[in-house]
Design an enzyme around this catalytic site. Structure first.
Site, PDB file in Angstrom:
ATOM      1  N   LEU A  45       0.981  -1.574   0.197  1.00 33.23           N
ATOM      2  CA  LEU A  45       0.284   0.138   0.385  1.00 33.23           C
ATOM      3  C   LEU A  45       0.781   1.493   0.188  1.00 33.23           C
ATOM      4  O   LEU A  45       1.585   1.913   0.229  1.00 33.23           O
ATOM      5  CB  LEU A  45      -1.590   0.100   1.535  1.00 33.23           C
ATOM      6  CG  LEU A  45      -2.087  -0.724   1.575  1.00 33.23           C
ATOM      7  CD1 LEU A  45      -3.291  -1.227   2.609  1.00 33.23           C
ATOM      8  CD2 LEU A  45      -3.171  -1.575  -0.114  1.00 33.23           C
ATOM      9  N   ASP A  46       0.436   2.334  -0.597  1.00 31.41           N
ATOM     10  CA  ASP A  46       1.219   3.767  -0.561  1.00 31.41           C
ATOM     11  C   ASP A  46       0.418   4.329   0.288  1.00 31.41           C
ATOM     12  O   ASP A  46      -0.468   3.678   0.490  1.00 31.41           O
ATOM     13  CB  ASP A  46       0.928   4.226  -2.375  1.00 31.41           C
ATOM     14  CG  ASP A  46      -0.011   4.071  -3.105  1.00 31.41           C
ATOM     15  OD1 ASP A  46      -1.014   4.022  -2.014  1.00 31.41           O
ATOM     16  OD2 ASP A  46      -0.421   4.208  -4.434  1.00 31.41           O
ATOM     17  N   SER A  47       1.070   5.830   0.676  1.00 33.12           N
ATOM     18  CA  SER A  47       0.797   6.382   1.737  1.00 33.12           C
ATOM     19  C   SER A  47      -1.328   7.056   1.208  1.00 33.12           C
ATOM     20  O   SER A  47      -2.112   6.983   2.069  1.00 33.12           O
ATOM     21  CB  SER A  47       0.842   7.606   1.439  1.00 33.12           C
ATOM     22  OG  SER A  47       1.132   8.543   0.084  1.00 33.12           O
TER      23      SER A  47
END
Lengths: 395, 79
Positions: B32-34
């Protein structure tokens, strides 16, 4: 310890990928900036449509003269903090000018808008308090909230119902204060906060309201005081923060408040105390520009005329603009690839706009972000529209 | 119970390549990215009718840790 490049592997790979394609959107160098709307970039005369210089005051002769005169008289910098050797009479004059403009007892000036938000947020909220912040808030708002030690709860962008819902969900035995933080105009999408409704929420729950007018100062209101003025809620804004680095055409930030004790930030606020104060030429230019901004009805009329012209031209090409409410016209591109190609294409045609992509924008939102200036000529705007039609293959 | 619902929420936001467990890590396993993290948090908040203060996020690495946080927040916010 591993090298920076190793620790930021993903970023390094991404940068390398763009560099290999000959694109460095975040490393543009202005060889020379010649007016508020023109520069030379890579040897090419370029129209600037991405500077946040909404009133074009960075080249106002009055401001330039005042800055030159202040430099001659007082030097290029103060070399000290406001609480040591860095408060000159001219800093106090600027603060008086801003306090008078907002009809408040006092104004505080900071060395940047970023630091103004860090200073105000970290001091107004404290551990045990809850800050409700718009999800699309600028990084300096997030950083200021973090510094405060308060509990940070995001609400959906410009969604007053969601804000209410989040307040309802707070623990019943909560003892700390409630602080709501919003911006006047949001810098990436260019949309406005529903300020009147947010003020209603604030009143209903006894919250403190902080409004960052960074992009709306100079643009809205009879005296250019921002969206709070335009929405008729200036008196309900407990802390109004803004910057000199957009409509005022220089750098620095300020805060005005109705609350007694704003002055105490001068002793408690680290971003105020532990940095050098603004240089005299910057302060002198800000005083002149704020005066021009207050009396700038003609500048705002020109600005809004230009916004309308560019908006009509770009939507006429079938382009999607996310919000038509401010001098920021965010043109949506279908993909990152299209965004990069069009942005490069515009630059090659002598048009500079901002490139905005996630995480600065919501997921899947790719923007060619234009900011309009009162000093743009119709001929310049026509060239911008023409360049857009060329690079997007429309029109 | 919380864990089962949480698996469904995660699968909606980002379908996992391997079956989810309490030990699954958001960044290292799910990638997951931000921005996706914030989307997931918003989904969790609506599903469980809670606020997840963003100050808590740096401490949450695994699905199990998020489930425990959800349980704690529900009892705090719904009493």
């Amino acid at each position: 310890m591993s090298s920076l490049a190793a620790r930021m592997g993903d970023l390094a790979r991404e940068r390398g990928h763009l560099a290999a394609a000959g694109i460095n959107p975040f490393g543009v160098c202005m060889d020379e900036v010649t007016t508020a709307t023109e520069a030379v970039i890579g040897g090419r005369p370029t129209i600037l449509v991405g500077t946040n210089n909404y009133l074009g005051l960075s080249f106002a002769p009055r401001a330039i003269e005042a800055a030159v005169e202040a430099t001659r008289r007082s030097g290029t910098g103060t070399t000290g903090s406001r609480v040591a050797n860095g408060t000159y009479a001219i800093h106090q004059r600027l603060e008086r000018r801003i306090a008078d403009l907002y009809e408040r007892p006092e104004a505080l000036v900071f060395s940047t808008g970023y630091m103004a938000n860090l200073a105000v947020l970290s001091t107004v909220a404290k551990p045990g308090d809850t800050i409700l912040l718009d999800a699309d808030s600028h990084s300096c708002i997030y950083d200021g909230c973090r510094l405060s030690g308060a509990t940070m709860v995001r609400f959906r962008h410009n969604d007053v119902e969601d804000l209410e819902k989040r307040i309802r969900r707070l623990p019943k035995d909560r003892t700390g204060d409630l602080v709501i933080v919003v911006e006047g105009i949001y810098s990436m999408l260019g949309d406005r906060a529903p300020l009147a409704e947010i003020v209603e929420v604030k009143k209903r729950h006894g919250a403190t309201l902080i409004v960052d007018e960074a992009h709306s100062l100079g643009v809205f209101g009879a005296k250019g005081r921002g969206l709070s003025e335009e929405a008729g809620v200036l008196d309900e804004v407990d802390f109004l923060v803004a910057t000199f680095s957009k409509s005022v055409g220089t750098i620095g930030g300020f805060c005005v408040s109705n609350e007694a004790g704003l002055d105490l930030l001068r002793y408690t606020s680290r971003p105020y105390v532990f940095t050098a104060s603004l240089p005299p030429p910057v302060v002198a230019a800000a005083i002149e520009s704020i005066d021009m901004m207050e009396k700038g009805t003609h500048l705002r009329a020109r600005l809004w005329g230009n916004v309308e012209h560019l908006h009509r031209g770009l939507t006429g090409l079938g382009l999607e603009i996310l919000a038509a409410e401010s001098p920021i016209l965010a043109v949506r591109m279908p993909s990152e690839q299209a965004l990069l190609a069009c942005w490069m294409g515009l630059l090659e045609q002598g048009i500079y706009v901002n490139l905005a992509l996630p995480p600065a924008t919501p997921q899947g939102v790719y923007l060619l972000r234009c900011s309009v200036c009162a000093e743009h000529t119709r001929e310049q705007l026509e060239r911008v529209i023409h360049a857009f039609s060329e690079v997007t293959g429309r029109g | 119970m919380t864990l089962e619902t949480l698996y469904e929420v995660i699968a909606r936001v980002k379908p996992p390549e391997k079956p989810l467990t309490a030990e699954t890590r958001f960044v290292d396993d799910l990638g997951l990215d931000s921005l996706t993290v914030m989307e997931l948090v918003a989904e969790v908040e609506d599903t469980f009718d809670i606020n997840v203060p963003i100050n808590l996020l740096p401490e949450i690495h695994t699905v199990g840790e998020l489930a425990a946080t959800i349980d704690r927040l529900r009892s705090e916010q719904h009493e």
